[in-house]
Design a protein around this motif. Structure first.
Motif, mmCIF file in Angstrom:
data_model
loop_
_atom_site.group_PDB
_atom_site.id
_atom_site.type_symbol
_atom_site.label_atom_id
_atom_site.label_comp_id
_atom_site.label_asym_id
_atom_site.label_seq_id
_atom_site.Cartn_x
_atom_site.Cartn_y
_atom_site.Cartn_z
ATOM 1 N N PRO A 51 4.926 3.343 -13.093
ATOM 2 C CA PRO A 51 3.558 3.416 -12.292
ATOM 3 C C PRO A 51 3.621 2.206 -11.373
ATOM 4 O O PRO A 51 3.920 0.898 -11.959
ATOM 5 C CB PRO A 51 2.514 3.327 -13.408
ATOM 6 C CG PRO A 51 2.956 2.995 -14.766
ATOM 7 C CD PRO A 51 4.546 3.215 -14.540
ATOM 8 N N LEU A 52 3.245 2.520 -10.296
ATOM 9 C CA LEU A 52 3.119 1.261 -9.126
ATOM 10 C C LEU A 52 1.745 1.116 -8.922
ATOM 11 O O LEU A 52 1.202 -0.025 -8.846
ATOM 12 C CB LEU A 52 3.767 1.729 -8.070
ATOM 13 C CG LEU A 52 5.390 1.954 -8.033
ATOM 14 C CD1 LEU A 52 5.788 2.568 -6.723
ATOM 15 C CD2 LEU A 52 6.184 0.794 -8.578
ATOM 16 N N SER A 53 0.840 2.294 -9.245
ATOM 17 C CA SER A 53 -0.460 2.047 -9.016
ATOM 18 C C SER A 53 -1.057 3.048 -9.722
ATOM 19 O O SER A 53 -0.357 3.872 -10.494
ATOM 20 C CB SER A 53 -1.192 1.993 -7.793
ATOM 21 O OG SER A 53 -0.787 3.239 -7.026
ATOM 22 N N ASN A 87 -2.186 6.063 -8.504
ATOM 23 C CA ASN A 87 -1.880 7.260 -8.095
ATOM 24 C C ASN A 87 -0.336 7.494 -7.615
ATOM 25 O O ASN A 87 -0.124 8.368 -6.750
ATOM 26 C CB ASN A 87 -2.908 7.962 -6.986
ATOM 27 C CG ASN A 87 -2.950 7.029 -5.758
ATOM 28 O OD1 ASN A 87 -2.345 5.665 -5.871
ATOM 29 N ND2 ASN A 87 -3.993 7.363 -5.102
ATOM 30 N N LYS A 88 0.262 6.352 -7.597
ATOM 31 C CA LYS A 88 2.012 6.219 -7.152
ATOM 32 C C LYS A 88 2.858 5.880 -8.219
ATOM 33 O O LYS A 88 2.218 5.050 -9.004
ATOM 34 C CB LYS A 88 1.761 5.407 -6.086
ATOM 35 C CG LYS A 88 3.175 5.442 -5.057
ATOM 36 C CD LYS A 88 3.075 4.561 -3.892
ATOM 37 C CE LYS A 88 4.473 4.826 -3.343
ATOM 38 N NZ LYS A 88 4.406 4.060 -2.006
ATOM 39 N N THR A 89 3.812 6.273 -8.278
ATOM 40 C CA THR A 89 4.959 6.283 -9.348
ATOM 41 C C THR A 89 6.233 5.948 -8.572
ATOM 42 O O THR A 89 6.542 6.668 -7.555
ATOM 43 C CB THR A 89 4.970 7.241 -10.461
ATOM 44 O OG1 THR A 89 5.325 8.249 -10.012
ATOM 45 C CG2 THR A 89 3.645 7.164 -11.463
ATOM 46 N N ASN A 90 7.033 5.287 -9.064
ATOM 47 C CA ASN A 90 8.611 5.259 -8.957
ATOM 48 C C ASN A 90 9.204 6.007 -10.088
ATOM 49 O O ASN A 90 8.991 5.942 -11.025
ATOM 50 C CB ASN A 90 8.794 3.894 -8.737
ATOM 51 C CG ASN A 90 10.098 3.908 -8.083
ATOM 52 O OD1 ASN A 90 10.828 4.854 -7.535
ATOM 53 N ND2 ASN A 90 10.836 2.506 -7.953
ATOM 54 N N THR A 91 10.274 6.841 -9.502
ATOM 55 C CA THR A 91 10.901 7.850 -10.489
ATOM 56 C C THR A 91 12.426 7.566 -10.437
ATOM 57 O O THR A 91 12.934 7.347 -9.470
ATOM 58 C CB THR A 91 10.761 9.171 -10.326
ATOM 59 O OG1 THR A 91 9.079 9.538 -10.281
ATOM 60 C CG2 THR A 91 11.137 10.118 -11.335
#
Length: 99
Positions: free
Chosen positions: A43-45, A47-51
């Motif tokens: 999780p970056l925030s 509503n945003k993730t890095n996969t």
């Protein structure tokens, strides 16, 4: 086959993406697994993730899977969203037939 304690010690030494890949490929060879996919979401925030995705599926299959957006109908994805344990296709087939 390596014992669980050896695997645990090796996993504790993993610190880079390349080491994660090497560990996973070693593990699936030990477990005699033909194909796998590991997805890790960072999780970056809210509503945003890095996969990070690590797999050994044939490139053509992954391309078809991604292009047809099979992720939205794949029962394994649904299972993984609700569980943290790995599952074999044979187990999934049994679960689907019970429904």
């Amino acid at each position: 086959m390596q014992c669980p304690n050896e695997l645990k010690l090796r996993l504790q030494e993993v610190s880079t993406e390349q080491q994660v890949k090497e560990f996973i490929f070693s593990l699936i060879k030990t477990l005699e697994i033909d194909h796998f996919l590991l997805g890790i979401f960072f999780p970056l925030s809210i509503n945003k993730t890095n996969t990070l995705t690590i797999d050994n599926y044939p490139e053509g299959w992954r391309k078809t899977y991604d292009e047809q957006q099979l992720i939205h109908t794949d029962p394994i994805i649904n299972y993984c969203a609700q569980n943290h344990s790995p599952i074999y296709w044979e187990q999934m087939k049994t679960k689907e037939s019970e429904i």
